[in-house]
Every structure is written in structure tokens, then in C-alpha cells.
Design a protein around this motif. Sequence first.
Motif, PDB file in Angstrom:
ATOM      1  N   VAL A 177     -19.692  37.247 -58.016  1.00 46.17           N
ATOM      2  CA  VAL A 177     -19.282  35.940 -58.521  1.00 46.17           C
ATOM      3  C   VAL A 177     -20.006  34.862 -57.724  1.00 46.17           C
ATOM      4  CG1 VAL A 177     -17.347  34.393 -58.927  1.00 46.17           C
ATOM      5  CG2 VAL A 177     -17.018  36.869 -59.124  1.00 46.17           C
ATOM      6  N   PHE A 178     -20.720  33.993 -58.433  1.00 47.92           N
ATOM      7  CA  PHE A 178     -21.445  32.892 -57.821  1.00 47.92           C
ATOM      8  C   PHE A 178     -20.737  31.593 -58.175  1.00 47.92           C
ATOM      9  CE2 PHE A 178     -24.376  36.346 -58.333  1.00 47.92           C
ATOM     10  CZ  PHE A 178     -25.139  36.325 -57.174  1.00 47.92           C
ATOM     11  N   THR A 179     -20.220  30.905 -57.160  1.00 49.66           N
ATOM     12  CA  THR A 179     -19.583  29.608 -57.389  1.00 49.66           C
ATOM     13  C   THR A 179     -20.563  28.534 -56.922  1.00 49.66           C
ATOM     14  OG1 THR A 179     -18.519  29.309 -55.228  1.00 49.66           O
ATOM     15  CG2 THR A 179     -17.356  30.683 -56.843  1.00 49.66           C
ATOM     16  N   ASP A 180     -20.123  27.308 -56.915  1.00 49.62           N
ATOM     17  CA  ASP A 180     -20.996  26.240 -56.425  1.00 49.62           C
ATOM     18  C   ASP A 180     -21.079  26.230 -54.904  1.00 49.62           C
ATOM     19  OD1 ASP A 180     -18.389  25.374 -56.015  1.00 49.62           O
ATOM     20  OD2 ASP A 180     -18.838  23.286 -56.502  1.00 49.62           O
ATOM     21  N   ARG A 181     -20.270  27.064 -54.220  1.00 49.71           N
ATOM     22  CA  ARG A 181     -20.226  27.052 -52.754  1.00 49.71           C
ATOM     23  C   ARG A 181     -20.575  28.377 -52.096  1.00 49.71           C
ATOM     24  NH1 ARG A 181     -14.409  24.380 -53.433  1.00 49.71           N
ATOM     25  NH2 ARG A 181     -15.180  22.483 -54.386  1.00 49.71           N
ATOM     26  N   ARG A 182     -20.330  29.492 -52.818  1.00 51.60           N
ATOM     27  CA  ARG A 182     -20.436  30.785 -52.145  1.00 51.60           C
ATOM     28  C   ARG A 182     -20.639  31.925 -53.134  1.00 51.60           C
ATOM     29  NH1 ARG A 182     -14.107  32.121 -51.044  1.00 51.60           N
ATOM     30  NH2 ARG A 182     -13.282  30.909 -52.772  1.00 51.60           N
ATOM     31  N   LEU A 183     -20.994  33.067 -52.564  1.00 50.59           N
ATOM     32  CA  LEU A 183     -21.067  34.321 -53.297  1.00 50.59           C
ATOM     33  C   LEU A 183     -19.816  35.110 -52.929  1.00 50.59           C
ATOM     34  CD1 LEU A 183     -22.393  36.724 -54.806  1.00 50.59           C
ATOM     35  CD2 LEU A 183     -23.663  37.195 -52.708  1.00 50.59           C
ATOM     36  N   GLY A 213     -10.871  23.282 -57.758  1.00 53.33           N
ATOM     37  CA  GLY A 213     -12.094  22.591 -58.128  1.00 53.33           C
ATOM     38  C   GLY A 213     -13.366  23.365 -57.847  1.00 53.33           C
ATOM     39  N   GLU A 214     -13.260  24.663 -57.552  1.00 53.18           N
ATOM     40  CA  GLU A 214     -14.438  25.495 -57.286  1.00 53.18           C
ATOM     41  C   GLU A 214     -14.829  26.219 -58.564  1.00 53.18           C
ATOM     42  OE1 GLU A 214     -15.991  28.869 -54.113  1.00 53.18           O
ATOM     43  OE2 GLU A 214     -13.845  28.576 -54.367  1.00 53.18           O
ATOM     44  N   PRO A 215     -15.861  25.749 -59.264  1.00 52.42           N
ATOM     45  CA  PRO A 215     -16.232  26.378 -60.528  1.00 52.42           C
ATOM     46  C   PRO A 215     -17.076  27.635 -60.325  1.00 52.42           C
ATOM     47  CG  PRO A 215     -17.679  24.537 -60.107  1.00 52.42           C
ATOM     48  CD  PRO A 215     -16.659  24.556 -58.992  1.00 52.42           C
ATOM     49  N   VAL A 216     -16.898  28.584 -61.220  1.00 49.23           N
ATOM     50  CA  VAL A 216     -17.737  29.779 -61.252  1.00 49.23           C
ATOM     51  C   VAL A 216     -18.984  29.429 -62.048  1.00 49.23           C
ATOM     52  CG1 VAL A 216     -17.918  32.157 -62.082  1.00 49.23           C
ATOM     53  CG2 VAL A 216     -15.780  31.352 -61.058  1.00 49.23           C
ATOM     54  N   ARG A 217     -20.144  29.581 -61.417  1.00 52.08           N
ATOM     55  CA  ARG A 217     -21.409  29.310 -62.111  1.00 52.08           C
ATOM     56  C   ARG A 217     -21.821  30.491 -62.972  1.00 52.08           C
ATOM     57  NH1 ARG A 217     -25.217  26.736 -57.436  1.00 52.08           N
ATOM     58  NH2 ARG A 217     -24.203  24.706 -57.316  1.00 52.08           N
ATOM     59  N   VAL A 218     -21.794  31.674 -62.384  1.00 50.38           N
ATOM     60  CA  VAL A 218     -22.201  32.877 -63.088  1.00 50.38           C
ATOM     61  C   VAL A 218     -21.489  34.060 -62.445  1.00 50.38           C
ATOM     62  CG1 VAL A 218     -24.255  33.225 -61.665  1.00 50.38           C
ATOM     63  CG2 VAL A 218     -24.228  34.151 -63.959  1.00 50.38           C
ATOM     64  N   ALA A 219     -21.193  35.073 -63.249  1.00 51.34           N
ATOM     65  CA  ALA A 219     -20.526  36.277 -62.740  1.00 51.34           C
ATOM     66  C   ALA A 219     -21.156  37.495 -63.385  1.00 51.34           C
ATOM     67  CB  ALA A 219     -19.032  36.230 -63.050  1.00 51.34           C
ATOM     68  N   PHE A 220     -21.277  38.557 -62.607  1.00 50.23           N
ATOM     69  CA  PHE A 220     -21.819  39.816 -63.085  1.00 50.23           C
ATOM     70  C   PHE A 220     -20.788  40.901 -62.825  1.00 50.23           C
ATOM     71  CE2 PHE A 220     -25.390  37.197 -61.905  1.00 50.23           C
ATOM     72  CZ  PHE A 220     -26.286  37.379 -62.938  1.00 50.23           C
ATOM     73  N   LYS A 221     -20.488  41.694 -63.845  1.00 55.91           N
ATOM     74  CA  LYS A 221     -19.579  42.821 -63.687  1.00 55.91           C
ATOM     75  C   LYS A 221     -20.417  44.084 -63.678  1.00 55.91           C
ATOM     76  CE  LYS A 221     -15.529  45.117 -65.501  1.00 55.91           C
ATOM     77  NZ  LYS A 221     -14.497  45.129 -66.521  1.00 55.91           N
ATOM     78  N   VAL A 222     -20.246  44.890 -62.649  1.00 55.51           N
ATOM     79  CA  VAL A 222     -20.958  46.155 -62.522  1.00 55.51           C
ATOM     80  C   VAL A 222     -19.899  47.235 -62.329  1.00 55.51           C
ATOM     81  CG1 VAL A 222     -22.692  47.442 -61.249  1.00 55.51           C
ATOM     82  CG2 VAL A 222     -22.921  44.970 -61.483  1.00 55.51           C
ATOM     83  N   ILE A 227     -28.919  34.646 -56.942  1.00 55.04           N
ATOM     84  CA  ILE A 227     -28.976  34.422 -55.488  1.00 55.04           C
ATOM     85  C   ILE A 227     -30.085  33.422 -55.166  1.00 55.04           C
ATOM     86  CG2 ILE A 227     -29.454  35.467 -53.231  1.00 55.04           C
ATOM     87  CD1 ILE A 227     -28.207  38.066 -54.327  1.00 55.04           C
ATOM     88  N   ALA A 228     -31.267  33.633 -55.732  1.00 57.94           N
ATOM     89  CA  ALA A 228     -32.391  32.726 -55.472  1.00 57.94           C
ATOM     90  C   ALA A 228     -32.067  31.291 -55.892  1.00 57.94           C
ATOM     91  CB  ALA A 228     -33.639  33.237 -56.183  1.00 57.94           C
ATOM     92  N   ALA A 229     -31.434  31.117 -57.034  1.00 54.92           N
ATOM     93  CA  ALA A 229     -31.091  29.782 -57.509  1.00 54.92           C
ATOM     94  C   ALA A 229     -30.052  29.116 -56.611  1.00 54.92           C
ATOM     95  CB  ALA A 229     -30.559  29.856 -58.941  1.00 54.92           C
ATOM     96  N   SER A 230     -29.190  29.914 -55.989  1.00 59.01           N
ATOM     97  CA  SER A 230     -28.139  29.364 -55.136  1.00 59.01           C
ATOM     98  C   SER A 230     -28.658  28.954 -53.767  1.00 59.01           C
ATOM     99  CB  SER A 230     -27.025  30.393 -54.959  1.00 59.01           C
ATOM    100  OG  SER A 230     -26.446  30.700 -56.194  1.00 59.01           O
ATOM    101  N   LEU A 231     -29.827  29.466 -53.383  1.00 61.58           N
ATOM    102  CA  LEU A 231     -30.358  29.183 -52.052  1.00 61.58           C
ATOM    103  C   LEU A 231     -31.274  27.971 -52.009  1.00 61.58           C
ATOM    104  CD1 LEU A 231     -31.139  32.802 -50.811  1.00 61.58           C
ATOM    105  CD2 LEU A 231     -29.124  31.403 -50.389  1.00 61.58           C
ATOM    106  N   LYS A 232     -31.324  27.205 -53.078  1.00 60.32           N
ATOM    107  CA  LYS A 232     -32.213  26.032 -53.120  1.00 60.32           C
ATOM    108  C   LYS A 232     -31.932  25.078 -52.001  1.00 60.32           C
ATOM    109  CE  LYS A 232     -32.439  25.902 -58.101  1.00 60.32           C
ATOM    110  NZ  LYS A 232     -32.183  25.100 -59.243  1.00 60.32           N
TER     111      LYS A 232
END
Length: 124
Positions: free
Chosen positions: A45-51, A30-39, A119-124
Motif C-alpha cells: 500500500v502506497f500512501t502520500d506519506r509511506r509504504l 486524511g492519509e489517502p491511498v495512492r495505489v495498492a497491490f494485492k499479491v 516505489i520510484a514515483a514515491s521517492l521523488k
Amino acid sequence: MGILDGLFGHGSDLSQAELGDQLAGVLTEGEPVRVAFKVIRDLFVFTDRRLILVDRQGLTGRKVEYLTVPYRAITSFSVETAGSFDFDSELKIWVSGRPDPIQRTLKRGADILGIQQAIAASLK
């Protein structure tokens, strides 16, 4: 924000199935991926709980380090964009309980500002 709306950076885009394969056993139920960046071959990987920072190592990339940072542990972060003669960008994330920041060097063309926004959006 859709599951993979923010997939940017070097390398080819990952499909949802490929991302799921790379994170098999890492994500909780049940941990969804909000956004992911491949470098290159690494992932942010940003989920609803962690980086989750996925660092592929070695020539084959078979050795993988998964670093999990709960958002509540992030105390500050900084980004340094690439300049005229400096081709790399740099990301630093300070985490409570660690004296030194987590540092990642990103090649020119990586979406450093997109990562910063995530990162900024996740720290709200």
C-alpha cells in the motif's frame, strides 16, 4: 493517479471499502491511498506519506504484520523479475538504520514492475 488505479496482482481486486477495512486503524486521518497491490493475500500500500507492507500469516491469515516504511527512509531498492526456470520475482528495499534489506518474494504474475514504478514515483 486515482485511489485504486493500480490494484494488480494475484487474487481478486479489493474494493475501496475492503481496503479500508483491512487498513482500519493503520491509516492516519486524511492519509489517502495512492495505489495498492494485492499479491496472493499480502498487500503493498502506497500512501502520500509511506509504504505499508501487509503480511498475512498462518493458515487462516488472522495474524497480520504491518510494516511501515516512510519514503524518506528508503535508500535504495531492487527488483528481480521471474525467469524461465525461476518462477518467483524478488523485491528488496534498503532502509536507513537497517543492515539488511526488507525482502519480499512474489509469485509469477505479480505486478513487480508496477510495484517498482510506485516505489520510484514515491521517492521523488
